[in-house]
Design a protein around this motif. Structure first.
Motif, PDB file in Angstrom:
ATOM      1  N   ARG A 157       0.864  -1.177   0.000  1.00 16.48           N
ATOM      2  CA  ARG A 157       0.000   0.000   0.000  1.00 16.48           C
ATOM      3  C   ARG A 157       0.901   1.227   0.000  1.00 16.48           C
ATOM      4  NH1 ARG A 157      -5.146   1.295   0.621  1.00 16.48           N
ATOM      5  NH2 ARG A 157      -5.652   3.405   1.303  1.00 16.48           N
ATOM      6  N   GLY A 158       0.728   2.042  -0.992  1.00 18.77           N
ATOM      7  CA  GLY A 158       1.566   3.225  -1.124  1.00 18.77           C
ATOM      8  C   GLY A 158       2.578   3.040  -2.249  1.00 18.77           C
ATOM      9  N   LEU A 159       2.763   4.081  -3.017  1.00 13.92           N
ATOM     10  CA  LEU A 159       3.695   4.046  -4.143  1.00 13.92           C
ATOM     11  C   LEU A 159       4.706   5.172  -3.970  1.00 13.92           C
ATOM     12  CD1 LEU A 159       4.507   2.954  -6.963  1.00 13.92           C
ATOM     13  CD2 LEU A 159       2.955   4.657  -7.930  1.00 13.92           C
ATOM     14  N   VAL A 160       5.979   4.834  -4.077  1.00 17.80           N
ATOM     15  CA  VAL A 160       7.047   5.823  -3.936  1.00 17.80           C
ATOM     16  C   VAL A 160       7.316   6.456  -5.296  1.00 17.80           C
ATOM     17  CG1 VAL A 160       9.451   6.217  -3.305  1.00 17.80           C
ATOM     18  CG2 VAL A 160       8.069   4.564  -2.023  1.00 17.80           C
ATOM     19  N   LYS A 161       7.278   7.780  -5.314  1.00 20.61           N
ATOM     20  CA  LYS A 161       7.589   8.532  -6.524  1.00 20.61           C
ATOM     21  C   LYS A 161       8.807   9.408  -6.241  1.00 20.61           C
ATOM     22  CE  LYS A 161       2.666   8.883  -7.717  1.00 20.61           C
ATOM     23  NZ  LYS A 161       1.544   9.838  -7.947  1.00 20.61           N
ATOM     24  N   VAL A 162       9.809   9.270  -7.059  1.00 23.99           N
ATOM     25  CA  VAL A 162      11.015  10.094  -6.928  1.00 23.99           C
ATOM     26  C   VAL A 162      11.026  11.080  -8.087  1.00 23.99           C
ATOM     27  CG1 VAL A 162      13.529  10.113  -6.803  1.00 23.99           C
ATOM     28  CG2 VAL A 162      12.246   8.185  -5.836  1.00 23.99           C
ATOM     29  N   PHE A 163      11.068  12.363  -7.763  1.00 22.44           N
ATOM     30  CA  PHE A 163      11.067  13.411  -8.777  1.00 22.44           C
ATOM     31  C   PHE A 163      12.465  14.017  -8.867  1.00 22.44           C
ATOM     32  CE2 PHE A 163       6.805  12.965  -7.199  1.00 22.44           C
ATOM     33  CZ  PHE A 163       6.015  13.036  -8.331  1.00 22.44           C
ATOM     34  N   VAL A 164      12.995  14.042 -10.075  1.00 24.87           N
ATOM     35  CA  VAL A 164      14.341  14.582 -10.305  1.00 24.87           C
ATOM     36  C   VAL A 164      14.222  15.753 -11.272  1.00 24.87           C
ATOM     37  CG1 VAL A 164      16.692  14.100 -11.063  1.00 24.87           C
ATOM     38  CG2 VAL A 164      15.325  12.291  -9.976  1.00 24.87           C
ATOM     39  N   GLN A 165      14.626  16.923 -10.812  1.00 31.32           N
ATOM     40  CA  GLN A 165      14.597  18.111 -11.671  1.00 31.32           C
ATOM     41  C   GLN A 165      16.001  18.377 -12.218  1.00 31.32           C
ATOM     42  OE1 GLN A 165      13.516  21.770  -9.764  1.00 31.32           O
ATOM     43  NE2 GLN A 165      13.508  22.950 -11.657  1.00 31.32           N
ATOM     44  N   PHE A 166      16.118  18.331 -13.544  1.00 27.73           N
ATOM     45  CA  PHE A 166      17.380  18.613 -14.205  1.00 27.73           C
ATOM     46  C   PHE A 166      17.449  20.093 -14.588  1.00 27.73           C
ATOM     47  CE2 PHE A 166      16.871  14.083 -14.724  1.00 27.73           C
ATOM     48  CZ  PHE A 166      18.169  13.584 -14.633  1.00 27.73           C
ATOM     49  N   GLU A 167      18.625  20.498 -14.980  1.00 27.55           N
ATOM     50  CA  GLU A 167      18.805  21.895 -15.380  1.00 27.55           C
ATOM     51  C   GLU A 167      18.145  22.177 -16.724  1.00 27.55           C
ATOM     52  OE1 GLU A 167      22.792  23.776 -16.383  1.00 27.55           O
ATOM     53  OE2 GLU A 167      22.416  24.595 -14.383  1.00 27.55           O
ATOM     54  N   ASP A 168      18.065  21.178 -17.588  1.00 28.27           N
ATOM     55  CA  ASP A 168      17.429  21.389 -18.890  1.00 28.27           C
ATOM     56  C   ASP A 168      16.643  20.141 -19.298  1.00 28.27           C
ATOM     57  OD1 ASP A 168      19.264  19.550 -20.487  1.00 28.27           O
ATOM     58  OD2 ASP A 168      20.719  20.994 -19.701  1.00 28.27           O
ATOM     59  N   GLY A 169      15.763  20.343 -20.279  1.00 25.12           N
ATOM     60  CA  GLY A 169      14.886  19.269 -20.719  1.00 25.12           C
ATOM     61  C   GLY A 169      15.599  18.141 -21.439  1.00 25.12           C
ATOM     62  N   SER A 170      16.714  18.433 -22.117  1.00 26.97           N
ATOM     63  CA  SER A 170      17.416  17.379 -22.848  1.00 26.97           C
ATOM     64  C   SER A 170      18.003  16.342 -21.901  1.00 26.97           C
ATOM     65  CB  SER A 170      18.525  17.992 -23.711  1.00 26.97           C
ATOM     66  OG  SER A 170      19.472  18.684 -22.906  1.00 26.97           O
ATOM     67  N   ALA A 171      18.496  16.798 -20.753  1.00 22.66           N
ATOM     68  CA  ALA A 171      19.026  15.857 -19.765  1.00 22.66           C
ATOM     69  C   ALA A 171      17.902  15.006 -19.187  1.00 22.66           C
ATOM     70  CB  ALA A 171      19.747  16.616 -18.653  1.00 22.66           C
ATOM     71  N   ALA A 172      16.744  15.631 -18.951  1.00 21.31           N
ATOM     72  CA  ALA A 172      15.597  14.884 -18.430  1.00 21.31           C
ATOM     73  C   ALA A 172      15.133  13.831 -19.431  1.00 21.31           C
ATOM     74  CB  ALA A 172      14.459  15.847 -18.099  1.00 21.31           C
ATOM     75  N   GLU A 173      15.117  14.190 -20.704  1.00 24.79           N
ATOM     76  CA  GLU A 173      14.705  13.248 -21.742  1.00 24.79           C
ATOM     77  C   GLU A 173      15.669  12.067 -21.804  1.00 24.79           C
ATOM     78  OE1 GLU A 173      12.200  11.810 -24.558  1.00 24.79           O
ATOM     79  OE2 GLU A 173      11.938  13.796 -23.642  1.00 24.79           O
ATOM     80  N   LYS A 174      16.953  12.349 -21.676  1.00 24.31           N
ATOM     81  CA  LYS A 174      17.962  11.287 -21.701  1.00 24.31           C
ATOM     82  C   LYS A 174      17.802  10.355 -20.504  1.00 24.31           C
ATOM     83  CE  LYS A 174      22.976  10.583 -21.880  1.00 24.31           C
ATOM     84  NZ  LYS A 174      24.305  11.264 -21.883  1.00 24.31           N
ATOM     85  N   ALA A 175      17.580  10.947 -19.310  1.00 25.13           N
ATOM     86  CA  ALA A 175      17.400  10.137 -18.104  1.00 25.13           C
ATOM     87  C   ALA A 175      16.153   9.267 -18.212  1.00 25.13           C
ATOM     88  CB  ALA A 175      17.312  11.047 -16.882  1.00 25.13           C
ATOM     89  N   LYS A 176      15.083   9.842 -18.744  1.00 26.59           N
ATOM     90  CA  LYS A 176      13.838   9.071 -18.903  1.00 26.59           C
ATOM     91  C   LYS A 176      14.070   7.853 -19.790  1.00 26.59           C
ATOM     92  CE  LYS A 176      10.827  10.380 -21.930  1.00 26.59           C
ATOM     93  NZ  LYS A 176      10.637   9.200 -22.797  1.00 26.59           N
ATOM     94  N   ASP A 177      14.745   8.068 -20.915  1.00 22.98           N
ATOM     95  CA  ASP A 177      14.976   6.968 -21.848  1.00 22.98           C
ATOM     96  C   ASP A 177      15.855   5.874 -21.227  1.00 22.98           C
ATOM     97  OD1 ASP A 177      13.492   8.313 -23.714  1.00 22.98           O
ATOM     98  OD2 ASP A 177      15.225   9.190 -24.728  1.00 22.98           O
ATOM     99  N   LYS A 178      16.843   6.275 -20.422  1.00 22.68           N
ATOM    100  CA  LYS A 178      17.761   5.305 -19.822  1.00 22.68           C
ATOM    101  C   LYS A 178      17.144   4.566 -18.631  1.00 22.68           C
ATOM    102  CE  LYS A 178      21.421   6.049 -22.421  1.00 22.68           C
ATOM    103  NZ  LYS A 178      22.021   4.998 -23.269  1.00 22.68           N
ATOM    104  N   LEU A 179      16.295   5.253 -17.860  1.00 19.53           N
ATOM    105  CA  LEU A 179      15.788   4.663 -16.617  1.00 19.53           C
ATOM    106  C   LEU A 179      14.485   3.894 -16.793  1.00 19.53           C
ATOM    107  CD1 LEU A 179      16.500   7.633 -14.162  1.00 19.53           C
ATOM    108  CD2 LEU A 179      17.792   5.503 -14.390  1.00 19.53           C
ATOM    109  N   ASP A 180      13.684   4.278 -17.762  1.00 19.82           N
ATOM    110  CA  ASP A 180      12.378   3.640 -17.907  1.00 19.82           C
ATOM    111  C   ASP A 180      12.538   2.159 -18.247  1.00 19.82           C
ATOM    112  OD1 ASP A 180       9.554   3.631 -17.984  1.00 19.82           O
ATOM    113  OD2 ASP A 180       9.602   3.681 -20.163  1.00 19.82           O
TER     114      ASP A 180
END
Length: 206
Positions: A157-180
């Motif tokens: 019961r309960g779901l852990v969500k970790v939010f990571v804010q990058f300095e720019d969107g390209s880094a976030a897109e790269k992290a999403k592709d690698k971690l998903d």
């Protein structure tokens, strides 16, 4: 929104021209004689590979006359036609709002990582671990851990969500592709982009 991908299609957006002088090609419309009332516009047949501006103008005038004739045949007035356009504009504005939200999500520098750990495993070191791991994809500005107690996954019961804010969107897109879809401590995590404004206001709902 220009070049924005929606439903597998690329949108092309430019400024609308309202009023003002006609372009050189469209000035040929002014030289065309008006169609006699009650006549059916003739079908325009192209006899040459190159279509001149005048021929294009004739096609446009014929198409407009045909639309007017079709409306008259159905007994539809100009007022009714305008009313329909207003209804269409409402739905169009709703679609535009949805596309704006999608555009903001796709360009967001925030990644939401789900199912990385169980709620009981959340500790002070978790933020540092994700800070270090995600710094491989770009500069990390902030990491936030949130437990959604309303979510129920398998026997937990309960779901852990970790939010990571990058300095720019390209880094976030790269992290999403690698971690998903990656395995982390025996758990398969999911990573998606998250709306920046919601993250900044502390709204972690999905």
């Amino acid at each position: 929104m220009n070049n924005f991908e929606l439903g597998g299609l690329i949108l092309h957006v430019g400024k609308a021209v309202i009023g003002g002088p006609l372009s050189e090609g469209m000035k040929a419309i002014d030289k065309l004689p008006p169609l006699p009332a009650g006549t059916t516009p003739p079908q325009t047949i192209s006899t040459s590979p190159s279509v001149t501006a005048a021929a294009a103008a004739v096609k446009a005038q014929n198409a407009a006359a045909k639309i007017a004739a079709d409306l008259a045949a159905r007994g539809q007035t100009a007022v009714e036609s305008v009313a329909q356009e207003e209804n269409m504009s409402i739905s169009a504005s709703q679609r535009y709002s949805i596309m704006q939200k999608l555009a903001r999500a796709e360009s967001s520098p925030v990644v939401m990582i789900r199912n990385a750990v169980a709620p009981a495993e959340v500790d002070e070191a978790l933020q540092d671990e994700f800070q270090e791991e995600c710094s491989n994809y770009g500069k990390v500005n902030k990491v936030a851990v949130h437990i959604d107690s309303e979510e129920i996954t398998e026997n937990e019961r309960g779901l852990v969500k970790v939010f990571v804010q990058f300095e720019d969107g390209s880094a976030a897109e790269k992290a999403k592709d690698k971690l998903d879809g990656r395995w982390f401590g025996g758990r398969r995590i999911s990573a998606t982009l998250f709306d920046l404004k919601k993250f900044q206001t502390g709204d972690y709902s999905t």
